[in-house]
Design a protein around this motif. Structure first.
Motif, PDB file in Angstrom:
ATOM      1  N   SER A  21      50.348  28.455  46.478  1.00  0.00           N
ATOM      2  CA  SER A  21      49.649  28.438  45.195  1.00  0.00           C
ATOM      3  C   SER A  21      50.054  27.179  44.447  1.00  0.00           C
ATOM      4  O   SER A  21      51.242  26.929  44.238  1.00  0.00           O
ATOM      5  CB  SER A  21      50.020  29.673  44.369  1.00  0.00           C
ATOM      6  OG  SER A  21      49.550  29.550  43.041  1.00  0.00           O
ATOM      7  N   SER A  55      38.905  26.082  47.762  1.00  0.00           N
ATOM      8  CA  SER A  55      38.254  26.820  46.687  1.00  0.00           C
ATOM      9  C   SER A  55      39.142  26.912  45.455  1.00  0.00           C
ATOM     10  O   SER A  55      40.379  26.903  45.551  1.00  0.00           O
ATOM     11  CB  SER A  55      37.906  28.242  47.152  1.00  0.00           C
ATOM     12  OG  SER A  55      37.005  28.218  48.224  1.00  0.00           O
ATOM     13  N   CYS A  57      40.867  28.889  42.580  1.00  0.00           N
ATOM     14  CA  CYS A  57      41.352  30.249  42.348  1.00  0.00           C
ATOM     15  C   CYS A  57      41.322  30.592  40.860  1.00  0.00           C
ATOM     16  O   CYS A  57      40.896  31.675  40.480  1.00  0.00           O
ATOM     17  CB  CYS A  57      42.767  30.383  42.899  1.00  0.00           C
ATOM     18  SG  CYS A  57      43.560  31.966  42.573  1.00  0.00           S
ATOM     19  N   GLU A  58      41.772  29.647  40.027  1.00  0.00           N
ATOM     20  CA  GLU A  58      41.723  29.839  38.577  1.00  0.00           C
ATOM     21  C   GLU A  58      41.360  28.527  37.899  1.00  0.00           C
ATOM     22  O   GLU A  58      41.660  27.445  38.403  1.00  0.00           O
ATOM     23  CB  GLU A  58      43.069  30.333  38.036  1.00  0.00           C
ATOM     24  CG  GLU A  58      43.408  31.760  38.405  1.00  0.00           C
ATOM     25  CD  GLU A  58      44.632  32.251  37.649  1.00  0.00           C
ATOM     26  OE1 GLU A  58      44.483  32.612  36.460  1.00  0.00           O
ATOM     27  OE2 GLU A  58      45.728  32.248  38.229  1.00  0.00           O
ATOM     28  N   ARG A  67      43.875  25.926  39.514  1.00  0.00           N
ATOM     29  CA  ARG A  67      44.781  26.544  40.482  1.00  0.00           C
ATOM     30  C   ARG A  67      44.067  26.691  41.820  1.00  0.00           C
ATOM     31  O   ARG A  67      42.919  27.154  41.871  1.00  0.00           O
ATOM     32  CB  ARG A  67      45.225  27.931  39.994  1.00  0.00           C
ATOM     33  CG  ARG A  67      46.243  28.602  40.921  1.00  0.00           C
ATOM     34  CD  ARG A  67      46.493  30.035  40.491  1.00  0.00           C
ATOM     35  NE  ARG A  67      47.550  30.662  41.261  1.00  0.00           N
ATOM     36  CZ  ARG A  67      47.846  31.962  41.208  1.00  0.00           C
ATOM     37  NH1 ARG A  67      47.157  32.768  40.398  1.00  0.00           N
ATOM     38  NH2 ARG A  67      48.816  32.463  41.937  1.00  0.00           N
ATOM     39  N   VAL A  69      44.747  28.279  45.802  1.00  0.00           N
ATOM     40  CA  VAL A  69      45.592  29.070  46.696  1.00  0.00           C
ATOM     41  C   VAL A  69      45.021  28.883  48.085  1.00  0.00           C
ATOM     42  O   VAL A  69      43.850  29.189  48.323  1.00  0.00           O
ATOM     43  CB  VAL A  69      45.620  30.552  46.280  1.00  0.00           C
ATOM     44  CG1 VAL A  69      46.351  31.386  47.338  1.00  0.00           C
ATOM     45  CG2 VAL A  69      46.293  30.716  44.920  1.00  0.00           C
ATOM     46  N   TYR A  70      45.817  28.361  48.995  1.00  0.00           N
ATOM     47  CA  TYR A  70      45.299  27.957  50.296  1.00  0.00           C
ATOM     48  C   TYR A  70      46.261  28.336  51.421  1.00  0.00           C
ATOM     49  O   TYR A  70      47.449  28.561  51.203  1.00  0.00           O
ATOM     50  CB  TYR A  70      45.045  26.446  50.310  1.00  0.00           C
ATOM     51  CG  TYR A  70      46.302  25.613  50.107  1.00  0.00           C
ATOM     52  CD1 TYR A  70      46.990  25.076  51.192  1.00  0.00           C
ATOM     53  CD2 TYR A  70      46.808  25.375  48.826  1.00  0.00           C
ATOM     54  CE1 TYR A  70      48.140  24.329  51.013  1.00  0.00           C
ATOM     55  CE2 TYR A  70      47.955  24.623  48.637  1.00  0.00           C
ATOM     56  CZ  TYR A  70      48.627  24.103  49.735  1.00  0.00           C
ATOM     57  OH  TYR A  70      49.764  23.377  49.554  1.00  0.00           O
ATOM     58  N   PRO A 119      41.318  34.345  47.095  1.00  0.00           N
ATOM     59  CA  PRO A 119      41.593  33.549  45.880  1.00  0.00           C
ATOM     60  C   PRO A 119      40.387  33.231  45.007  1.00  0.00           C
ATOM     61  O   PRO A 119      40.492  33.353  43.768  1.00  0.00           O
ATOM     62  CB  PRO A 119      42.241  32.275  46.440  1.00  0.00           C
ATOM     63  CG  PRO A 119      42.903  32.726  47.702  1.00  0.00           C
ATOM     64  CD  PRO A 119      41.971  33.750  48.284  1.00  0.00           C
ATOM     65  N   PRO A 120      39.211  32.834  45.556  1.00  0.00           N
ATOM     66  CA  PRO A 120      38.092  32.490  44.663  1.00  0.00           C
ATOM     67  C   PRO A 120      37.608  33.642  43.797  1.00  0.00           C
ATOM     68  O   PRO A 120      36.960  33.426  42.774  1.00  0.00           O
ATOM     69  CB  PRO A 120      36.986  32.047  45.639  1.00  0.00           C
ATOM     70  CG  PRO A 120      37.677  31.719  46.906  1.00  0.00           C
ATOM     71  CD  PRO A 120      38.874  32.597  46.968  1.00  0.00           C
ATOM     72  N   LEU A 122      39.467  35.653  42.083  1.00  0.00           N
ATOM     73  CA  LEU A 122      40.310  35.915  40.919  1.00  0.00           C
ATOM     74  C   LEU A 122      39.688  35.371  39.641  1.00  0.00           C
ATOM     75  O   LEU A 122      39.675  36.052  38.607  1.00  0.00           O
ATOM     76  CB  LEU A 122      41.709  35.311  41.132  1.00  0.00           C
ATOM     77  CG  LEU A 122      42.717  35.589  40.023  1.00  0.00           C
ATOM     78  CD1 LEU A 122      42.908  37.080  39.802  1.00  0.00           C
ATOM     79  CD2 LEU A 122      44.065  34.916  40.346  1.00  0.00           C
ATOM     80  N   GLU A 123      39.145  34.165  39.685  1.00  0.00           N
ATOM     81  CA  GLU A 123      38.493  33.622  38.490  1.00  0.00           C
ATOM     82  C   GLU A 123      37.263  34.445  38.135  1.00  0.00           C
ATOM     83  O   GLU A 123      36.951  34.629  36.949  1.00  0.00           O
ATOM     84  CB  GLU A 123      38.109  32.156  38.705  1.00  0.00           C
ATOM     85  CG  GLU A 123      37.504  31.481  37.493  1.00  0.00           C
ATOM     86  CD  GLU A 123      38.460  31.371  36.305  1.00  0.00           C
ATOM     87  OE1 GLU A 123      37.962  31.291  35.164  1.00  0.00           O
ATOM     88  OE2 GLU A 123      39.692  31.356  36.502  1.00  0.00           O
ATOM     89  N   LEU A 145      48.241  37.829  45.771  1.00  0.00           N
ATOM     90  CA  LEU A 145      47.406  37.884  44.567  1.00  0.00           C
ATOM     91  C   LEU A 145      46.995  39.298  44.143  1.00  0.00           C
ATOM     92  O   LEU A 145      46.412  39.461  43.072  1.00  0.00           O
ATOM     93  CB  LEU A 145      46.127  37.034  44.719  1.00  0.00           C
ATOM     94  CG  LEU A 145      46.335  35.534  44.948  1.00  0.00           C
ATOM     95  CD1 LEU A 145      44.977  34.845  45.114  1.00  0.00           C
ATOM     96  CD2 LEU A 145      47.095  34.896  43.810  1.00  0.00           C
TER      97      LEU A 145
END
Length: 258
Positions: A21, A55, A57-58, A67, A69-70, A119-120, A122-123, A145
């Motif tokens: 992250s 992508s 995340c936030e 942000r 995350v990968y 991760p994508p 979360l936003e 997450l």
């Protein structure tokens, strides 16, 4: 509007095996970014000319931060995993189109993420002001997450090995919990998205999917990342579209899976 910008790493941490992250400080890109879009990160190694798409995340527009995350999957992401606070990284973005958030307003929504497609979402969970059911699929008990998603809606988990939650995939969790929705937003590997498209069509649910695909240029010039669609592409006059430029988010009805 896409911009290439020299940005500063604000922080980075390993949050699961091989999963990192990173918060990045930007001057412009964060203010323009939308949920579902991505950025391309450039390597400092001259032998790796092509950037790596990751992508979002936030998005912290007010703070000018992004942000990501990968998962470490090759030499490029391995290089990024060693970046630390204060290091500089060149990024291009925001790229692609985002999820149509307005479609979910006032409706019951399912947010589905599988693997590094988690991760994508979360936003999206943060921005959607409606009834949300969040279904996350993982390989095993490394539920990266999940705790953060719980602040934005009810979370259901599926694991391939059955170590946590429903044994199987996100659709297995939906059926086990008897979940229903008016709109689906999903991101994950192709087999998962193919199954979600079929499920949504069967149930008559509006569905938007974000396709995962290896990309080269990230701006639609090289035609390396294409998928079949019902509509003809006006550049090639064939039933293909460029995931990086015309996607990665599509109405599931428009995508034709092999």
């Amino acid at each position: 509007m896409k911009i290439k910008e020299c940005c500063t790493v604000e922080s980075q941490e390993c949050i699961a095996k091989g999963i990192y992250s990173m918060w990045i400080s930007t001057k412009v890109i964060a203010k323009e970014a939308k949920a579902g879009q991505f950025i391309s990160l450039f390597s400092k190694d001259g032998s790796r000319l092509l950037p790596r798409p990751i992508s979002l995340c936030e998005i912290d527009r007010e703070g000018g931060r992004l942000r990501i995350v990968y998962r470490v999957a090759g030499a490029g992401t391995e290089e990024f995993s060693h970046l630390k606070a204060g290091d500089e990284v060149d990024i291009l973005g925001p790229l692609g189109n985002g999820f149509p958030i307005e479609e979910g307003k006032g409706k019951r929504v399912m947010l589905m993420g599988g693997g590094i497609g988690v991760p994508p979402m979360l936003e999206m969970a943060k921005q959607l002001n409606c009834e949300k059911q969040i279904i996350l699929g993982y390989r095993d008990e490394n539920l990266f997450l999940r705790d953060e998603f719980e602040a934005y809606g009810e979370v259901f988990v599926a694991t391939e090995d059955g170590s946590v939650g429903t044994k199987g995939n996100v659709l297995d969790a939906i059926r086990e919990q008897n979940l229903t929705a008016d709109v689906i937003y999903a991101c994950g590997p192709t087999p998962m998205l193919r199954a979600i498209k079929e499920y949504a069509a069967e149930k008559g649910i509006k569905c938007y999917i974000s396709l995962e695909e290896k990309m080269a240029c990230g701006i639609g010039a090289c035609l390396a990342c294409v998928c079949k669609t019902k509509e003809k592409d006006h550049h090639t006059n064939v039933n293909n579209t460029r995931i990086c430029k015309d996607g990665p988010v599509f109405d599931a009805k428009e995508v034709v899976f092999a």
